[in-house]
Design a protein around this motif. Structure first.
Motif, PDB file in Angstrom:
ATOM      1  N   MET A   1       0.833  -1.211   0.000  1.00 50.24           N
ATOM      2  CA  MET A   1       0.000   0.000   0.000  1.00 50.24           C
ATOM      3  C   MET A   1       0.863   1.254   0.000  1.00 50.24           C
ATOM      4  SD  MET A   1      -3.178  -1.087   2.443  1.00 50.24           S
ATOM      5  CE  MET A   1      -4.156   0.382   2.232  1.00 50.24           C
TER       6      MET A   1
ATOM      7  N   TYR B   1      -0.776   2.974   8.752  1.00 49.17           N
ATOM      8  CA  TYR B   1      -1.887   3.182   7.811  1.00 49.17           C
ATOM      9  C   TYR B   1      -2.423   4.614   7.884  1.00 49.17           C
ATOM     10  CZ  TYR B   1      -1.686  -1.844   7.113  1.00 49.17           C
ATOM     11  OH  TYR B   1      -1.256  -3.102   6.795  1.00 49.17           O
TER      12      TYR B   1
ATOM     13  N   ALA C   1      -2.910   7.131   4.815  1.00 48.38           N
ATOM     14  CA  ALA C   1      -4.208   7.766   4.553  1.00 48.38           C
ATOM     15  C   ALA C   1      -4.055   9.274   4.424  1.00 48.38           C
ATOM     16  CB  ALA C   1      -5.186   7.426   5.681  1.00 48.38           C
TER      17      ALA C   1
ATOM     18  N   ILE D   1      -8.476   5.377  -1.416  1.00 49.79           N
ATOM     19  CA  ILE D   1      -8.034   3.995  -1.151  1.00 49.79           C
ATOM     20  C   ILE D   1      -9.272   3.153  -0.864  1.00 49.79           C
ATOM     21  CG2 ILE D   1      -6.652   2.484   0.319  1.00 49.79           C
ATOM     22  CD1 ILE D   1      -4.832   4.850   0.962  1.00 49.79           C
TER      23      ILE D   1
ATOM     24  N   MET E   1      -6.711  -0.522   9.505  1.00 47.32           N
ATOM     25  CA  MET E   1      -6.671   0.123   8.180  1.00 47.32           C
ATOM     26  C   MET E   1      -7.837   1.060   7.906  1.00 47.32           C
ATOM     27  SD  MET E   1      -5.389  -2.848   5.615  1.00 47.32           S
ATOM     28  CE  MET E   1      -6.527  -4.109   6.092  1.00 47.32           C
TER      29      MET E   1
ATOM     30  N   CYS F   1      -7.672   4.434   6.136  1.00 44.31           N
ATOM     31  CA  CYS F   1      -7.371   4.529   4.693  1.00 44.31           C
ATOM     32  C   CYS F   1      -8.643   4.807   3.892  1.00 44.31           C
ATOM     33  CB  CYS F   1      -6.719   3.244   4.189  1.00 44.31           C
ATOM     34  SG  CYS F   1      -5.070   3.011   4.849  1.00 44.31           S
TER      35      CYS F   1
ATOM     36  N   THR G   1     -10.264   8.963   2.994  1.00 48.80           N
ATOM     37  CA  THR G   1     -10.206   9.233   1.550  1.00 48.80           C
ATOM     38  C   THR G   1     -11.540   9.026   0.839  1.00 48.80           C
ATOM     39  OG1 THR G   1      -9.617   6.954   0.949  1.00 48.80           O
ATOM     40  CG2 THR G   1      -7.793   8.421   1.520  1.00 48.80           C
TER      41      THR G   1
END
Length: 754
Positions: free
Chosen positions: A265, A328, A332, A342, A357, A360, A364
């Motif tokens: 990622m 993460y 982000a 993402i 996560m 993320c 977004t």
């Protein structure tokens, strides 16, 4: 005269706005007594078939601290060609292109019908859409095959000019070159070492002395190796996806495969950062299990050590959680500052680390989808729906959006809760009292679709001793700038106003304007937001205190003026919010909260208070109470919880079905009865995003627990033998029923109000 419910529905239909109160208390003191703040659910891209975009740019107020857009609430002097801004009262000259306007020849933005209007920005280049696939190869062959087919299918749905890239990962991370003819070529990275954008740039050969600095995409030579238009590489990429194999590194018995998700990622974010800064792009991440090595790992590779649970989190027994969350979160923040989305598609039977996560997708505006396997229709159909098109043939997705809010002087914005990050824009309309993401009047929403809904909270700042003149109105303007999927930049402006009222003399009109559905969702979003940052018991105590205050306020001041049923819904919803905030694994909680914080009002209401329909021989299907008394032997029930669609056959119906009565010609009506809920369920399954899990069960079936866990336990093992009750199914639980909760609440409310 329109009633308030009609007025609320019209505003939602036209502007995508629902306020908790539709007449506002005119002083700060009175507003704080209302318990539920003045707040709005706002859907920036609400679908409107009758809203053709206007091919010129908006006219702005000339005051530097205001810059509000010309709207129907402005006062216009047609003879002098001047307009007065309704937010800061600045007098502005119309531009020369408006020379021909008059009372009978008004531009669209001055017509009340166009309180929401969309402009196309003509200047600047049109941007291509960018899709970067990040694919986990540590999964079973069957799963990998299903995922490869879904990805190949998605290529056929993309516009020919869209740019596509591919990163695969297992123990190592591979960035695939797509421009090579007849040979597969990729750059391989170790899965244990994180790279910053500069290192990645050098390793992938993305630097050149003459590289264009600053905003906008880099020259084509920079990215063409890794991101190519679909029309050029359709065949190559289809073959490349077809040839993908399981991660070749051997996995010892009793171990998990080594999965370098954090580095994969990070490389995806870095690649887009170097090539397409400040441009709309999607990183679509497909994972079949938790990250087990390198930065971002959430569990070790030993199968005997399970992934963290709520119990571990409470005891602070989480070895990797803080470090992974930090990793993460930094990804982000980097992605959101560049306008990149993402998405996470997590398909596994165990937890995959969505808790770590979640930022993320939440920062977004990306999609989060959770399923048991990539080979389920839940994943396949949901993924296909991402590429749904509107009537004009454009994707129903918008990129790199910003939302700005302007308010009248008497009201300020406290903050937002939803898939957005703060742009830290201070201004005269920013409140010091922060709720959610506050301290700003502008937010970045990297990914938007027609159902994305933000909760926005306001503070009335007008002082008690400075009354607002009779007939005064408070106005709010929402300005959403975004990249349309056609590549155009667009600006959608919604301007709305509500009446002020003095709560001392006009409490009736304020009370009658209360929108309990919107208020329930706005309060629930606050509870979910607090649950992310505070201890569980504290959130429950806060919820209960707010509820006692609201019911107490209702009992003391409002009961004489309005029908008590107007606020009846809120306690019911808050009683149900507890199941949304608690009682799931950490990953499930993150998943449910993610969707609750981005869905519109109708879908959010279903998540809190599932819908239950009964089918029987007594008449057409009818909605029934979500209560154990609704579970009867001769009924079929259809329950919609948003995430699940469940059909439950009562005891007698299940026996008839087992006996095969539906196949006998003389029991034609029984066959129709069995089919009716199935047809209704299919309709829901075909339209919802993400696609719900479909469950078909019966009395005594193992999956009947999904229904029993949701209904209100009005009959339990404690009172099931009470004389004279309607015989529903008893629920074996020690939870209190809604009736007990409501009775206790009323007692507390009256005693605290006394």
């Amino acid at each position: 005269m329109t009633t308030f419910p009609e007025y609320i529905a019209q505003n939602e239909e036209r502007d995508g706005v629902r306020f908790s109160w539709n007449v506002w208390p005119s002083s700060r003191l009175e507003a704080t007594r209302m318990v539920v703040p003045v707040a709005a659910l706002f859907t920036p891209l609400k679908e409107r078939t009758d809203l053709p975009p206007i091919q010129y740019e908006p006219v702005l107020c000339s005051r530097a601290t205001c810059r509000a857009v010309l709207n129907p609430l402005c006062q216009v002097d047609y003879r002098a060609k001047l307009w007065a801004c309704n937010f800061c009262y600045q007098r502005n000259q119309f531009p020369p292109s408006y020379a021909g306007i008059s009372e009978v020849n008004q531009p669209a933005e001055l017509l009340p019908l166009f309180s929401t209007i969309e402009y196309v920005v003509q200047r600047g280049p049109q941007m291509p859409l960018v899709f970067l696939y990040v694919v986990d190869t540590c999964m079973e062959d069957e799963d990998l095959q299903a995922l490869k087919e879904s990805l190949q299918m998605s290529l056929s749905l993309l516009p020919p000019t869209a740019l596509v890239g591919l990163i695969t990962f297992g123990r190592m991370v591979q960035v695939h070159e797509l421009g090579c003819e007849g040979i597969s070529k990729s750059y391989v990275f170790r899965g244990t070492k994180d790279l910053n954008a500069k290192q990645l740039q050098e390793m992938l050969g993305l630097t050149k002395p003459s590289a264009a600095q600053g905003r906008g995409p880099q020259p084509e030579w920079v990215w063409f190796k890794f991101l190519q238009p679909v029309q050029k590489i359709d065949m190559n990429l289809t073959d490349l996806l077809g040839e993908l194999q399981r991660d070749p590194w051997p996995v010892t018995q009793g171990k998990r495969p080594l999965r370098s998700l954090g580095v994969a990622m990070s490389i995806a974010v870095g690649l887009l950062e170097c090539t397409f800064p400040n441009t709309g792009a999607r990183i679509m991440t497909f994972i079949g299990g938790p990250a087990t090595q390198g930065p971002g790992m959430v569990v070790g590779d030993e199968l005997k050590t399970p992934i963290r649970s709520w119990h571990d989190i409470e005891k602070d027994n989480t070895k990797f959680m803080k470090k992974a969350t930090k990793h993460y979160e930094s990804l982000a923040n980097r992605a959101s500052s560049n306008g990149h989305i993402i998405d996470i598609y997590a398909c596994a039977l165990d937890q995959t680390g969505l808790l770590e996560m979640k930022c993320c997708t939440n920062y977004t505006g990306g999609y989060m989808v959770m399923a048991d396997s990539f080979n389920t229709s839940l994943f396949k159909q949901t993924f296909q729906r991402v590429f749904t098109k509107d009537v004009q043939g454009s994707f129903k997705m918008a990129f790199a959006a910003t939302l700005e809010i302007k308010t009248s002087r008497e009201i300020k914005v406290s903050g937002a809760i939803g898939p957005c990050v703060s742009l830290n824009a201070k201004g005269p309309c920013v409140s010091e009292n922060e709720i959610g993401t506050g301290g700003t009047c502008q937010w970045k929403v990297c990914g938007l679709d027609p159902s994305t809904t933000l909760a926005l909270y306001f503070e009335v700042v007008n002082q008690h001793n400075a009354p607002i003149p009779q007939g005064g109105r408070g106005a709010i303007q929402f300005v959403t700038q975004y990249q349309h999927s056609s590549g155009q930049r667009r600006i959608r402006v919604t301007t709305t106003a509500r009446n002020w009222a003095d709560a001392q003399t006009q409490i009736q009109s304020i009370a009658a304007s209360f929108d309990q559905e919107a208020a329930a969702i706005l309060m629930a979003r606050l509870a979910v937001y607090r649950a992310e940052t505070e201890e569980g018991p504290d959130v429950l105590r806060w919820l209960d205190r707010q509820l006692i205050r609201l019911v107490g306020e209702h009992t003391c001041r409002v009961s004489a003026t309005i029908d008590p049923n107007r606020k009846q819904l809120i306690p019911v919803f808050v009683f149900s919010v507890r199941s949304l905030v608690f009682n799931n694994s950490p990953d499930e909680s993150s998943y449910y909260r993610h969707h609750f914080n981005r869905q519109d009002l109708t879908q959010a209401l279903i998540m809190i208070q599932p819908v239950l329909y009964a089918y029987s021989f007594n008449g057409p299907p009818e909605p029934v109470l979500l209560d154990s008394s609704s579970i009867l032997p001769d009924r079929i029930l259809l329950m919609d919880t948003f995430f699940q669609i469940l059909i439950y056959h009562g005891e007698t119906v299940a026996q008839w079905r087992k006996a095969g009565y539906q196949d006998m010609p003389e029991y034609e009506n029984f066959k129709h009865l069995l089919q009716a809920p199935v047809d209704d369920a299919q309709e829901l399954l075909h339209t919802r995003f993400p696609m719900p899990r479909y469950i078909d069960t019966e009395h005594g079936g193992s999956q009947a627990r999904f229904l029993l866990s949701k209904v209100n336990p009005s009959q339990t093992h404690n009172n099931m033998y009470t004389w004279g009750q309607e015989s529903g199914a008893p629920i074996l639980t020690d939870d209190v029923s809604l009736q007990v909760f409501m009775d206790h609440l009323k007692k507390l409310a009256v005693s605290s109000a006394a």
